[in-house]
Design an enzyme around this catalytic site. Structure first.
Site, mmCIF file in Angstrom:
data_model
loop_
_atom_site.group_PDB
_atom_site.id
_atom_site.type_symbol
_atom_site.label_atom_id
_atom_site.label_comp_id
_atom_site.label_asym_id
_atom_site.label_seq_id
_atom_site.Cartn_x
_atom_site.Cartn_y
_atom_site.Cartn_z
ATOM 1 N N LYS A 9 34.694 -3.580 119.719
ATOM 2 C CA LYS A 9 33.711 -4.583 119.291
ATOM 3 C C LYS A 9 32.941 -5.139 120.493
ATOM 4 O O LYS A 9 31.718 -5.298 120.433
ATOM 5 C CB LYS A 9 34.407 -5.711 118.507
ATOM 6 C CG LYS A 9 34.948 -5.242 117.159
ATOM 7 C CD LYS A 9 35.744 -6.322 116.419
ATOM 8 C CE LYS A 9 36.254 -5.775 115.085
ATOM 9 N NZ LYS A 9 36.987 -6.781 114.296
ATOM 10 N N GLN B 217 40.864 -12.152 114.793
ATOM 11 C CA GLN B 217 41.350 -10.825 114.436
ATOM 12 C C GLN B 217 42.688 -10.931 113.694
ATOM 13 O O GLN B 217 43.577 -11.682 114.101
ATOM 14 C CB GLN B 217 41.493 -9.984 115.717
ATOM 15 C CG GLN B 217 41.779 -8.510 115.492
ATOM 16 C CD GLN B 217 40.565 -7.711 115.015
ATOM 17 O OE1 GLN B 217 39.421 -8.159 115.100
ATOM 18 N NE2 GLN B 217 40.807 -6.523 114.500
ATOM 19 N N ASP C 119 33.023 -12.299 109.615
ATOM 20 C CA ASP C 119 33.912 -11.376 108.884
ATOM 21 C C ASP C 119 33.657 -11.451 107.373
ATOM 22 O O ASP C 119 34.098 -10.588 106.629
ATOM 23 C CB ASP C 119 35.388 -11.765 109.113
ATOM 24 C CG ASP C 119 36.041 -11.014 110.253
ATOM 25 O OD1 ASP C 119 35.651 -9.857 110.503
ATOM 26 O OD2 ASP C 119 36.961 -11.587 110.882
#
Ligand code: L34
Length: 297
Positions: A53, A97, A120
């Protein structure tokens, strides 16, 4: 004829090129999109995904930073950091995460993130907007699957899509995306799960089959119709002593066997994974544009 292999790497590159232009337009207005990623502990898969990422963000001109907390960090500390990032006008996107250590409640963490910065798209408000057919952001992996289909010439429009797996991050939102009453969606969608009877009978009816149950190689050749299009969302680490790392990645489908039977299929790695990353960057750009324009989602 062997199947066409749909390259997530190539399609992610196309998306990156489009995003670079949108980032340049934001820069010209004095806005530089900024993504903050948080991790608690050192889960090896999370470390690897987050590196990916960071690297891709830099490629499209998005500045990113990764905050790493030790495994034993208290939930309050993570929540306090999120509150601080929510208030910071220079931060456009925030992700934490998953998975988190057991002592931290992922629901509390997700709900602490400002929905405007929820790149997200895990916050209940954003999930709800999607289900109501008026999405702000789209969740990264399901959006990546949709873009893969559209950009490889397999629009789900009017097709029977069978999704295997009903998770909150993959199966459920993918269903919501593909049933939208809008061009490029409009699919007829069946969602299969552990309570499904006669699974192979249903998967064989799929024009487009999406494997998202997290079981290595579970979709076998007898479960797919000849000429189907298959998208493999699985990223499973299986032990492999011939590899330096001691493992290799396999998807949720028996890839080699399916190659002989299907029209097109995504590989693992190099399929959905790079698209998940590209869609996170897409959301970061969209979040920055939205925050600059209206300050509302
Ligand atoms: N909060 N947690 C949050 N957001 C997410 O979007 C994720 N996910 C999933 C796990 N937890 C998360 C990811 O980032 C899965 N995921 C993810 C991201 C990237 C890749 C795979 C999964 C990826 O880049 N896969 C590469 C191989 C990477 C490797 O070698 O380890 C591929 O080609 O499939």
């Amino acid at each position: 004829m062997p199947a066409k292999i749909i390259s997530g790497r190539e399609i992610a590159e196309q998306v990156h090129a489009e995003l670079r232009e949108r980032v340049a337009a934001l820069n010209a207005r004095g806005i530089s999109p900024h993504l903050v990623m948080m991790r608690v502990g050192e889960d090896p898969a999370s470390v690897s995904y987050m590196k990916q990422k960071e690297k891709s963000a830099a490629e499209v001109g998005i500045s990113s930073e990764t905050l790493v907390f030790p495994e034993e960090t208290k939930e309050e500390v993570v929540l306090a950091k999120i509150a601080e990032l929510n208030r910071d006008p220079n931060v456009h996107g925030i992700i934490v995460q998953l998975p988190l250590p057991r002592h931290i409640d992922p629901r509390k963490v997700v709900e602490a993130i400002d929905p405007l910065k929820d790149v997200d798209c895990f916050h209940p408000l954003n999930v709800g907007k999607l289900l109501l057919g008026e999405p702000y952001l789209l969740p990264c992996t399901p959006h990546g699957v949709w873009q893969l289909l559209l950009r490889s010439g397999y629009s789900p429009e009017g097709k029977h899509v069978v999704i295997c797996g009903r998770s909150n991050i993959n199966g459920k939102p993918l269903f919501a995306i593909l049933i939208q009453k809008k061009a490029g969606a409009n699919a007829t969608v069946t969602v299969c799960h552990t309570g499904t009877r006669n699974l192979p009978e249903i998967t064989r009816q799929a024009d487009i089959l999406i494997a998202a149950m997290g079981s290595p190689r579970a979709i076998t050749a007898d479960m797919v119709r000849e000429g189907a299009v298959v998208i493999d969302v699985g990223v499973n680490r299986v032990p492999d002593p011939t590899k330096k790392a001691g493992f290799r990645l396999v998807g949720d489908t028996d890839f080699e066997a399916l190659l002989e039977k299907v029209e097109a299929i995504t590989p693992v790695p190099g399929g959905v994974g790079p698209m998940t990353v590209a869609m996170l960057l897409w959301n970061t750009v969209l979040a920055a544009e939205t925050q600059a324009a209206t300050g509302r989602c």
